[in-house]
Write a protein that holds these residues in place. Structure first.
Motif, short mmCIF file in Angstrom:
data_model
loop_
_atom_site.label_atom_id
_atom_site.label_comp_id
_atom_site.label_asym_id
_atom_site.label_seq_id
_atom_site.Cartn_x
_atom_site.Cartn_y
_atom_site.Cartn_z
N LEU A 158 0.82 -1.22 0.00
CA LEU A 158 0.00 0.00 0.00
C LEU A 158 0.85 1.26 0.00
CD1 LEU A 158 -2.79 -1.18 2.47
CD2 LEU A 158 -3.05 -0.68 0.02
N LYS A 159 2.07 1.13 0.49
CA LYS A 159 2.98 2.29 0.52
C LYS A 159 3.19 2.82 -0.90
CE LYS A 159 4.85 5.09 3.07
NZ LYS A 159 3.87 5.90 3.75
N PHE A 160 3.26 1.90 -1.86
CA PHE A 160 3.44 2.32 -3.25
C PHE A 160 2.25 3.15 -3.74
CE2 PHE A 160 6.40 -1.32 -3.22
CZ PHE A 160 7.52 -0.70 -3.74
N LEU A 161 1.07 2.75 -3.31
CA LEU A 161 -0.12 3.53 -3.70
C LEU A 161 -0.08 4.91 -3.07
CD1 LEU A 161 -3.21 1.10 -3.52
CD2 LEU A 161 -1.77 1.68 -5.48
N ASP A 162 0.32 4.93 -1.81
CA ASP A 162 0.40 6.20 -1.09
C ASP A 162 1.37 7.15 -1.80
OD1 ASP A 162 -0.60 7.51 1.37
OD2 ASP A 162 1.56 7.74 1.75
N ASN A 163 2.52 6.62 -2.18
CA ASN A 163 3.51 7.46 -2.87
C ASN A 163 2.95 7.97 -4.20
OD1 ASN A 163 5.33 7.01 -0.85
ND2 ASN A 163 6.43 5.39 -1.92
N GLU A 164 2.29 7.07 -4.91
CA GLU A 164 1.76 7.44 -6.22
C GLU A 164 0.70 8.55 -6.10
OE1 GLU A 164 2.68 6.83 -9.15
OE2 GLU A 164 0.95 7.66 -10.22
N LEU A 165 -0.04 8.53 -5.02
CA LEU A 165 -1.14 9.49 -4.86
C LEU A 165 -0.72 10.81 -4.23
CD1 LEU A 165 -3.88 6.93 -3.81
CD2 LEU A 165 -4.05 8.49 -5.76
N GLU A 166 0.51 10.90 -3.85
CA GLU A 166 0.98 12.12 -3.17
C GLU A 166 0.72 13.36 -4.05
OE1 GLU A 166 4.92 11.76 -1.55
OE2 GLU A 166 4.94 13.93 -1.15
N GLY A 167 0.03 14.32 -3.48
CA GLY A 167 -0.24 15.58 -4.20
C GLY A 167 -1.28 15.46 -5.31
N LYS A 168 -1.95 14.32 -5.37
CA LYS A 168 -2.96 14.14 -6.43
C LYS A 168 -4.33 13.85 -5.82
CE LYS A 168 -0.87 10.90 -9.04
NZ LYS A 168 -0.64 10.04 -10.20
N LYS A 169 -5.37 14.30 -6.52
CA LYS A 169 -6.72 14.01 -6.04
C LYS A 169 -7.08 12.55 -6.38
CE LYS A 169 -11.26 16.07 -6.05
NZ LYS A 169 -12.22 16.87 -6.79
N PHE A 170 -6.87 12.21 -7.66
CA PHE A 170 -7.13 10.85 -8.12
C PHE A 170 -5.87 10.31 -8.81
CE2 PHE A 170 -11.40 12.88 -8.16
CZ PHE A 170 -11.98 12.09 -7.17
N PHE A 171 -5.89 9.05 -9.16
CA PHE A 171 -4.69 8.47 -9.76
C PHE A 171 -4.26 9.21 -11.03
CE2 PHE A 171 -5.59 5.03 -6.90
CZ PHE A 171 -4.34 4.54 -6.58
N GLY A 172 -5.26 9.58 -11.84
CA GLY A 172 -4.92 10.22 -13.11
C GLY A 172 -4.90 11.74 -13.01
N GLY A 173 -5.10 12.30 -11.86
CA GLY A 173 -5.14 13.76 -11.71
C GLY A 173 -6.42 14.20 -11.04
N ASP A 174 -7.18 15.05 -11.76
CA ASP A 174 -8.35 15.66 -11.11
C ASP A 174 -9.65 14.89 -11.29
OD1 ASP A 174 -7.00 17.69 -9.96
OD2 ASP A 174 -7.19 19.03 -11.71
N SER A 175 -9.64 13.93 -12.20
CA SER A 175 -10.92 13.21 -12.40
C SER A 175 -10.76 11.70 -12.21
CB SER A 175 -11.50 13.53 -13.78
OG SER A 175 -10.53 13.25 -14.75
#
Ligand SMILES: N[C@@H](CCC(=O)N[C@@H](CS)C(=O)NCC(=O)O)C(=O)O
Length: 362
Positions: free
Chosen positions: A275-292
């Motif tokens: 899950l740490k990898f997901l947390d890092n990926e989501l840092e500073g982002k609303k959703f995985f791909g950005g804003d939507s």
């Protein structure tokens, strides 16, 4: 066909094609049609419009023709199949049969120019929705949507992924709730490999596996927001995280939530590492791909909602704000986004269902 309401119409022109390029042929002045075209007594807008508008619309309609029979359509069908737009209703086990294309339609009707029954075939390679509504009004769209069926289970995060995608795209569909303890013959017929929900049935063609279905929905219905990004690299990343969530994180979380003792501690550590990898990926982002919301977010619905319900039931704390701040922010953002919120399964009902499942597996 006594149930068919016959509607007199004035036709100015029909499009006819031999290839994918558009051309116009003149048609008769009166016109009878049935099925899709005669849901209401009104003539479809197609037949009411002036020729200037007709020609303007040809920009969106590369091809259309009136055919005498299915054989006639089939030459055209191979062209349509090559560009991936034509499907066919199954003959058996389906309430309707005939020709139908994913991005346009083939409409059985009475066509005087053919001296009887025929098929109006509209092959549209661009501007699908504009064409549908310009030609036939909302009636065709409604008929098109009616050919979508989802075999699902209310508490399944996988089924819910598909529902989310359909709703995001505004696709109308028929929902068939499956009893997973007593699967229907249709489910087994449509998904003989995995025998699982969800299965999407589109014009008689079954598609299984939730993430594949979600992509299919995105590819098939151009309307609504894109679920996958257009950029090839961004698409690859969306798929990467969706697969990672599906194949790595979900099984690990499930194990961490359901195991006890030493095994439970080990499973929890393993899940945290992933899950740490997901947390890092989501840092500073609303959703995985950005804003939507996109593919990876939809894939992650289990983490955002089902996890919490199970964690609460089991009294386990796995995903906490101090350890996974970005993941927690994403979870909150996802379940509270107005679109997602209204389509989540009822928490109490889900908890009850999960408890019953746990008791059974003990
Ligand atoms: N990988 C599949 C998983 C689907 C799945 O596990 N569905 C469960 C419901 S949550 C199911 O149908 N289970 C019935 C069974 O295993 O017999 C997908 O993404 O669609």
């Amino acid at each position: 066909m006594s149930s068919v309401r016959r509607v007199p119409r004035r036709a100015s022109e029909h499009w006819a094609v031999k290839s994918a390029s558009p051309c116009l042929i003149s048609a008769t002045t009166s016109h009878w049609s049935e099925g899709v075209g005669s849901v209401s007594g009104e003539a479809p807008p197609m037949l009411k419009l002036g020729s200037a508008r007709e020609r303007a619309k040809s920009k969106y309609v590369p091809s259309a023709k009136v055919c005498k029979n299915e054989k006639d359509v089939s030459g055209w069908d191979s062209l349509a199949r090559r560009v991936g737009v034509l499907g066919r209703y199954p003959r058996a086990g389906h309430e309707s049969s005939g020709w139908f294309s994913i991005s346009s339609c083939i409409i059985p009707g009475q066509y005087p120019e053919l001296g009887g029954e025929g098929l109006l075939a509209v092959l549209d390679l661009s501007g699908v929705d504009r064409v549908r509504s310009a030609l036939f009004g909302s009636r065709v769209t409604r008929t098109v949507m009616a050919e979508v069926k989802l075999f699902g289970a209310w508490g399944s995060p996988f089924s819910r992924r598909v529902e989310k995608a359909l709703k995001l795209k505004g696709v109308q569909y028929e929902y068939v709730e499956e009893d997973l303890a007593n699967k229907s013959p249709l489910l087994l017929q449509y998904n003989p490999v995995h025998k699982k929900v969800p299965v999407l049935l589109h014009n008689g063609n079954p598609i299984a596996e939730s993430l594949i279905i979600v992509e299919y929905i995105d590819d098939t219905w151009g309307n609504g927001p894109s679920i996958l990004p257009k950029d090839p690299y961004d698409r690859a990343m969306a798929r990467f995280w969706a697969k990672y969530i599906d194949e790595k994180c979900m099984p690990a979380i499930r194990k961490a939530l359901l195991s006890v003792g030493e095994e439970g501690t080990k499973a929890k550590e393993e899940a945290e590492e992933l899950l740490k990898f997901l947390d890092n990926e989501l840092e500073g982002k609303k959703f995985f791909g950005g804003d939507s919301i996109g593919l990876a977010d939809i894939a992650g619905n289990f983490i955002a909602y089902w996890y919490w319900v199970i964690a609460e039931l089991q009294g386990i704390k796995l995903i906490t704000k101090d350890k996974f701040p970005s993941l927690c922010k994403w979870m909150e953002g996802y379940v509270n986004s107005s679109f997602v919120k209204e389509h989540l399964p009822d928490r109490e009902k889900l908890a009850g269902g999960l408890m019953a499942r746990f008791r059974q597996t003990k």
